[in-house]
Structure formats: structure tokens, C-alpha cells
Design a protein around this motif. Structure first.
Motif, PDB file in Angstrom:
ATOM      1  N   GLY A 149       0.798  -1.218   0.000  1.00  0.00           N
ATOM      2  CA  GLY A 149       0.000   0.000   0.000  1.00  0.00           C
ATOM      3  C   GLY A 149       0.829   1.266   0.000  1.00  0.00           C
ATOM      4  N   PRO A 150       0.472   2.256   0.854  1.00  0.00           N
ATOM      5  CA  PRO A 150       1.190   3.539   0.868  1.00  0.00           C
ATOM      6  C   PRO A 150       2.670   3.422   1.243  1.00  0.00           C
ATOM      7  N   MET A 151       3.053   2.295   1.882  1.00  0.00           N
ATOM      8  CA  MET A 151       4.450   2.135   2.265  1.00  0.00           C
ATOM      9  C   MET A 151       5.378   2.079   1.049  1.00  0.00           C
ATOM     10  N   GLN A 152       4.799   1.819  -0.117  1.00  0.00           N
ATOM     11  CA  GLN A 152       5.603   1.787  -1.344  1.00  0.00           C
ATOM     12  C   GLN A 152       6.287   3.136  -1.589  1.00  0.00           C
ATOM     13  N   ARG A 153       5.649   4.223  -1.158  1.00  0.00           N
ATOM     14  CA  ARG A 153       6.243   5.558  -1.351  1.00  0.00           C
ATOM     15  C   ARG A 153       7.534   5.698  -0.553  1.00  0.00           C
ATOM     16  N   SER A 154       7.544   5.176   0.659  1.00  0.00           N
ATOM     17  CA  SER A 154       8.763   5.246   1.481  1.00  0.00           C
ATOM     18  C   SER A 154       9.881   4.415   0.863  1.00  0.00           C
ATOM     19  N   ILE A 155       9.528   3.241   0.322  1.00  0.00           N
ATOM     20  CA  ILE A 155      10.536   2.401  -0.330  1.00  0.00           C
ATOM     21  C   ILE A 155      11.085   3.115  -1.562  1.00  0.00           C
ATOM     22  N   LEU A 156      10.201   3.794  -2.295  1.00  0.00           N
ATOM     23  CA  LEU A 156      10.633   4.568  -3.461  1.00  0.00           C
ATOM     24  C   LEU A 156      11.611   5.670  -3.052  1.00  0.00           C
ATOM     25  N   THR A 157      11.301   6.361  -1.950  1.00  0.00           N
ATOM     26  CA  THR A 157      12.195   7.416  -1.461  1.00  0.00           C
ATOM     27  C   THR A 157      13.566   6.855  -1.104  1.00  0.00           C
ATOM     28  N   ALA A 158      13.579   5.704  -0.413  1.00  0.00           N
ATOM     29  CA  ALA A 158      14.851   5.080  -0.041  1.00  0.00           C
ATOM     30  C   ALA A 158      15.647   4.680  -1.275  1.00  0.00           C
ATOM     31  N   MET A 159      14.960   4.196  -2.320  1.00  0.00           N
ATOM     32  CA  MET A 159      15.647   3.827  -3.562  1.00  0.00           C
ATOM     33  C   MET A 159      16.243   5.046  -4.242  1.00  0.00           C
ATOM     34  N   GLN A 160      15.507   6.150  -4.249  1.00  0.00           N
ATOM     35  CA  GLN A 160      15.967   7.358  -4.925  1.00  0.00           C
ATOM     36  C   GLN A 160      17.117   8.027  -4.183  1.00  0.00           C
ATOM     37  N   GLU A 161      16.969   8.171  -2.866  1.00  0.00           N
ATOM     38  CA  GLU A 161      17.948   8.913  -2.078  1.00  0.00           C
ATOM     39  C   GLU A 161      19.102   8.042  -1.586  1.00  0.00           C
ATOM     40  N   LYS A 162      18.897   6.717  -1.595  1.00  0.00           N
ATOM     41  CA  LYS A 162      19.878   5.747  -1.069  1.00  0.00           C
ATOM     42  C   LYS A 162      20.155   5.974   0.422  1.00  0.00           C
ATOM     43  N   ARG A 163      19.217   6.621   1.080  1.00  0.00           N
ATOM     44  CA  ARG A 163      19.257   6.802   2.536  1.00  0.00           C
ATOM     45  C   ARG A 163      17.836   7.100   2.996  1.00  0.00           C
ATOM     46  N   PHE A 164      17.570   6.742   4.242  1.00  0.00           N
ATOM     47  CA  PHE A 164      16.213   6.950   4.752  1.00  0.00           C
ATOM     48  C   PHE A 164      16.290   7.134   6.265  1.00  0.00           C
ATOM     49  N   PRO A 165      15.595   8.173   6.811  1.00  0.00           N
ATOM     50  CA  PRO A 165      15.677   8.437   8.248  1.00  0.00           C
ATOM     51  C   PRO A 165      14.960   7.369   9.067  1.00  0.00           C
ATOM     52  N   ILE A 166      15.389   7.226  10.313  1.00  0.00           N
ATOM     53  CA  ILE A 166      14.706   6.354  11.279  1.00  0.00           C
ATOM     54  C   ILE A 166      14.130   7.232  12.366  1.00  0.00           C
ATOM     55  N   SER A 167      12.842   7.062  12.620  1.00  0.00           N
ATOM     56  CA  SER A 167      12.185   7.854  13.666  1.00  0.00           C
ATOM     57  C   SER A 167      11.168   6.979  14.373  1.00  0.00           C
ATOM     58  N   GLY A 168      10.753   7.436  15.582  1.00  0.00           N
ATOM     59  CA  GLY A 168       9.727   6.723  16.321  1.00  0.00           C
ATOM     60  C   GLY A 168       8.396   6.791  15.610  1.00  0.00           C
ATOM     61  N   ARG A 169       7.696   5.666  15.492  1.00  0.00           N
ATOM     62  CA  ARG A 169       6.480   5.616  14.684  1.00  0.00           C
ATOM     63  C   ARG A 169       5.203   5.658  15.518  1.00  0.00           C
ATOM     64  N   ASN A 170       5.336   5.523  16.828  1.00  0.00           N
ATOM     65  CA  ASN A 170       4.163   5.597  17.704  1.00  0.00           C
ATOM     66  C   ASN A 170       4.136   6.978  18.356  1.00  0.00           C
ATOM     67  N   PRO A 171       3.153   7.808  18.022  1.00  0.00           N
ATOM     68  CA  PRO A 171       3.144   9.172  18.577  1.00  0.00           C
ATOM     69  C   PRO A 171       2.999   9.212  20.091  1.00  0.00           C
ATOM     70  N   GLN A 172       2.540   8.122  20.715  1.00  0.00           N
ATOM     71  CA  GLN A 172       2.395   8.094  22.169  1.00  0.00           C
ATOM     72  C   GLN A 172       3.637   7.524  22.851  1.00  0.00           C
ATOM     73  N   SER A 173       4.670   7.202  22.087  1.00  0.00           N
ATOM     74  CA  SER A 173       5.885   6.619  22.642  1.00  0.00           C
ATOM     75  C   SER A 173       6.924   7.707  22.872  1.00  0.00           C
ATOM     76  N   ALA A 174       7.834   7.423  23.812  1.00  0.00           N
ATOM     77  CA  ALA A 174       8.934   8.361  24.055  1.00  0.00           C
ATOM     78  C   ALA A 174       9.882   8.406  22.868  1.00  0.00           C
ATOM     79  N   GLY A 175       9.820   7.377  22.010  1.00  0.00           N
ATOM     80  CA  GLY A 175      10.683   7.364  20.837  1.00  0.00           C
ATOM     81  C   GLY A 175      10.211   8.278  19.727  1.00  0.00           C
TER      82      GLY A 175
END
Length: 509
Positions: A299-325
Motif C-alpha cells: 500500500g502507501p508504504m511503497q512511497r517510502s521504499i521509493l524514497t529510499a531507492m531514490q535517495e539511497k538513505r532513509f531516516p529512522i524515527s519513532g512511529r508511535n506518537p504516544q511513545s517516548a521514541g
């Protein structure tokens, strides 16, 4: 032992008596059967670092091609680390180290650990102060022993002169200080000096279980250098598998995340943000292959994979807005991978158009074959496939030539029934592999040392699809459904209610 036959180089089944005689190629791409175009493009993709989209039904070798491609890549040459950022701990830094740098660091770290020596080889005074040597009789024993096993006296002075309760107070102080029982606090390490030529250097002796660790001046200097470095964590190690399977993975598994900390990264209580960073599959596949089967289901996650392919780098961030991460983010994490995506023909339209455009612009789209021509070479390839399946399974015996010929006949029949091809052999090899294993299980249960034609013929009945079994037993699918469902279920089941007046069996085939 007779020499094995390269059946593809010598495509004559008369040259083999059983599948044990067949050579299994070392090149993983030569083990892929019948997909000549896809194999050729996989070789190009490995050499030129191109992406691949493999389209076709399940069981035709798509995942095998992806794995074989990864084995043709050079081993990774970079290690990715995340480093503590003292100015802004919520924004850890990325550090990429080349193979030679990692090797030098490991050598330096190893030399900073000093040398392990036997307590007998340490100076007697040092061995006594560390608790290895009895001060009364000179007997050596482990430092956790409070009393000497030979003279049964205390190995070290624990009492306090002039105090009748000195031994009790001494032991209490030891336990409060965390020292070993029976030894005075602070005796985990002893610092001395020694002369080397005209120079005097500091030498430190430390407890190391039943051994003593000795650190000379150079080891101490290297240790101090390591202590001055910023804290860091290896995110993607140098020694890693170049093939990463991310089929069916969640967003967190594919894109990475930051673990929750109930203490919110508190300096004294919690874990620092850099330690909680988790890489995703797109980062673990750096310099390797990222395989995504059923890519259209992302689904929409394909866009993130496309970004990683284009930029050859991708940020890592906390994905749960209620988490300290959620407040932690690591920028520019490398993700230079070869994407091998796969899907069925009916799902092709659900792949994101920009993603397909990226693959086509920097790689190849391949429609895999479902059957191959029925000729001598391809029959030999099927025999090799049998040998590979038997070797991989490891629990079934080899097959005789009569069993090989029976499997070839079945491959010919399936190509005609499933794909409507005359004079062809099926490449839907997953189901054919199931028939081989079922034949082998039958041979094992009967105590036979080889898979024979009779086992294959008997296994054909066992491996029939359940729909075919229902039609044979009840005549039609509807009759089978009617005998299996109760009257109460008939009233409640919307599926049965919707279809109870349908008499055409073709609706269920």
C-alpha cells in the motif's frame, strides 16, 4: 565413489541411475530451472546493481532468483553506526565505517584489553592483594574463596585492629562496597610500576575470573582513547546477510523505529536515545538485496521504499506518537539496496506507478515463465531439480530413473492442464516439489531405499487439491458443502444464503 554428472552439460538421463549421481551446481543461479531470461537479467542486476520486478504465479522461482542474485554480490564493505549526540541527544548522528577502519578499530580494542595471565605469573604481592594468593602459606586459589583451602586461614586481613567486632564490620563494609566475600573493598584492581630499560611505566592488574588481566602503558593509553569516544551502537554490522526478506513485514520492520522508554530517556534512569534506535529492512539490506514478495500489498508504504531507492538513505524515527521514541530521529541512514520485487499478474495494477517507473528506469521488469519446452535439456533440468529438492529436504531418499521419468510425465501433464501447452513441461515447481517430497515420505514409510515410480504414482493421489477431492467424493462442490454445514449454520451463514440457489459448479472452480 563415482564422479557426479553435470546433467545440464550432458543432458542424457541414461547417464544417471539415481538422483544421487546428479551434480548440484555451486552457482546458485544455475540451480534456477527454466527461467533463462530472468536468470540472465539477475546476473546483470548483480553486476550493475539494477532493480528487478518479477511477475508471475506463485511457485515459479521468484524468491529463488532473488536469493541467488544476492549470493552473486560482493560482501558488504560498510558498517553503519548510530552515535550519541551530546548537543542534542534526540538527534543521534550516523557514522559509516569502511571495512579497513573497522578492522583497525577491532585490533586497537583488542590491544586495549591487555593480556590474561595466570595468577602464578603475577607478582606475589599483586596476587595477594587481588585475593588469589594466601598471605599465610602462599597457596593459590580463586579470589571468591574467603579462606585458604590449605591452611584454612583468612586469605586477607578483614578485621579491624583493636576492635573485637572488626571481622563483622569488615564483612559488612565489603558487602556494601560490592567486593568479593572475604576481601577488602577496592581490591578488584591493583596499580603498580615497572621499569623497561631506562623508563618506568604504570602497569594495572585486574581480576578476570580465575585469571588476571594485565594492562601495560600502551594498553592503558588505548583504553583511555576508547573511553574518550562518544558512545555508539552498531546499527548494521559489517558481517551480515546480503539478502533481506521483508515479505509481509510491518511498517516498523521495513522502515525502522525507536523503542519506547518508560523513563523518557532520563539521564539516570532511562536508556539514551541512540541505544533505542532499531534499523528497518531497508537499512539492513544496505549493499545487498531487499526482496519484497507481494509488493502490491504494501500500500502507501511503497512511497517510502521509493524514497529510499531514490535517495539511497532513509531516516529512522519513532512511529508511535504516544511513545517516548516519537521525538527521536536519525537522519541520513544509508539504504543503498537492490530491490527485487515480486507479484502476481492480477496485482500488477496495484503497484505504485512511480515505483514501477523507478524499477523500469533503473532495472528490469520480467514476466516469469510457467512452462518450458519439452526437450532433452529441459528434462535433464527437471532431474537436477529433483536432486536439489531431495538434497534440501534431507529426510527423503534419492529417486531412481523410473521415478525421474514419472515426475517428468507429471510435469508434462500439468503444463497441458494448467497452461494449455502441448509439448511443454511445467515450471510451477513448488507444487511439483511437494509431489517429490510426498513420494519420498511414502518411500520412507515403506522402508524403501529409493523413490520409485510406484511411490510417485501413489503420491499423486495424496497431493490432489482438496477441491478435487470434494468433487470426487460428493460429485459437486455444493453437495460437499451441504453435507458439511448444519441446518443452523445454513440459516446464519450469509455465504450459504447468498449462494444457496446457485447450481452452476463453475462458480466455485
Amino acid at each position: 565413489m563415482s564422479e557426479k554428472v553435470d546433467i545440464q552439460g550432458e543432458p542424457d538421463l541414461r547417464s544417471v541411475a539415481t538422483t544421487a549421481d546428479i551434480l548440484i551446481p555451486k552457482d546458485p543461479l544455475r540451480r534456477v530451472i527454466g527461467q533463462d531470461e530472468a536468470v540472465e537479467l539477475a546476473r546483470i542486476a548483480a553486476r550493475q546493481r539494477r532493480h528487478l520486478l518479477l511477475v508471475g504465479p506463485p511457485g515459479t522461482g521468484k524468491s529463488m532468483i532473488a536469493q541467488a542474485l544476492a549470493l552473486h554480490l560482493p560482501r558488504p564493505k560498510e558498517e553503519v553506526r548510530v552515535v550519541h549526540n551530546p548537543e542534542n541527544p534526540e538527534r543521534p548522528l550516523v557514522e559509516v565505517k569502511r571495512e579497513d577502519e573497522v578492522s583497525r578499530e577491532r585490533e586497537s580494542k583488542g590491544s586495549a584489553e591487555g593480556d590474561l595471565i595466570d595468577p602464578h605469573n603475577a607478582p606475589p604481592s599483586v596476587a595477594e592483594r587481588l585475593g588469589y594468593r594466601c598471605k599465610n602459606c602462599g597457596t593459590y586459589s580463586p579470589p571468591q574463596d574467603r579462606f585458604c583451602p590449605k591452611c584454612e586461614k583468612a586469605k586477607a586481613d578483614t578485621g579491624m585492629p583493636g576492635n573485637p567486632f572488626g571481622d563483622i564490620l569488615g564483612n559488612l563494609m565489603e558487602s556494601m562496597a560490592g567486593a568479593a566475600p572475604g576481601l577488602a573493598p577496592g581490591k578488584e584492581k591493583v596499580t603498580t610500576t615497572r621499569k623497561r630499560g631506562e623508563k618506568e611505566e604504570v602497569v594495572v592488574f585486574e581480576r578476570a575470573g580465575e585469571m588476571i588481566r594485565m594492562l601495560d602503558q600502551s594498553a592503558l593509553e588505548r583504553r583511555r582513547e576508547l573511553e574518550r569516544q562518544r558512545p555508539r551502537k552498531v546499527l548494521v554490522p559489517l558481517e551480515r546477510n546480503p539478502f533481506v526478506l521483508a515479505t509481509g513485514a510491518s511498517e516498523t520492520e521495513i522502515l525502522g523505529d525507536v523503542r519506547h522508554d518508560p523513563y523518557g530517556g532520563h539521564a539516570q534512569l532511562g536508556s539514551p536515545p541512540y541505544e533505542r534506535v532499531i534499523p528497518g529492512s531497508i537499512h539492513e539490506a544496505h549493499e545487498g538485496v531487499l526482496f519484497l514478495d507481494e509488493v502490491s500489498h504494501l500500500g502507501p508504504m511503497q512511497r517510502s521504499i521509493l524514497t529510499a531507492m531514490q535517495e539511497k538513505r532513509f531516516p529512522i524515527s519513532g512511529r508511535n506518537p504516544q511513545s517516548a521514541g516519537a521525538s527521536v530521529k536519525v537522519e541520513n541512514v544509508p539504504s543503498d539496496f537492490i530491490l527485487v520485487a515480486a507479484c502476481n499478474i492480477q496485482d500488477l495494477e496495484n503497484i505504485l506507478s512511480p515505483l514501477r517507473s523507478r524499477i523500469a528506469g533503473d532495472g528490469y521488469e520480467v514476466l516469469v515463465d510457467t512452462c518450458m519446452e519439452d526437450n532433452e535439456l529441459n528434462r535433464a533440468r527437471l532431474a537436477q531439480f529433483m536432486a536439489q529438492e531431495i538434497h534440501t529436504d534431507g529426510r527423503i531418499p534419492h529417486a531412481s530413473r523410473s521415478a525421474i521419468e514419472a515426475i517428468i510425465r507429471e510435469a508434462r501433464y500439468r503444463a497441458k492442464v494448467l497452461d494449455g501447452k502441448e509439448g511443454a513441461l511445467t515450471l510451477r515447481l513448488r507444487e511439483l516439489g511437494g509431489l517429490i517430497r510426498s513420494s519420498g515420505d511414502l518411500a520412507v514409510s515403506l522402508g524403501d531405499c529409493l523413490i520409485e515410480e510406484k511411490h510417485v504414482l501413489a503420491a499423486q493421489k495424496r497431493t490432489r487439491p482438496v477441491e478435487e477431492q470434494i468433487r470426487e467424493r460428493y460429485g459437486t462442490y455444493m453437495k460437499g458443502l451441504g453435507t458439511d454445514i448444519s441446518s443452523a449454520q445454513k440459516e446464519k451463514s450469509p455465504y450459504y444464503f447468498q449462494n444457496e440457489h446457485i447450481r452452476d459448479d463453475r462458480a466455485y472452480q
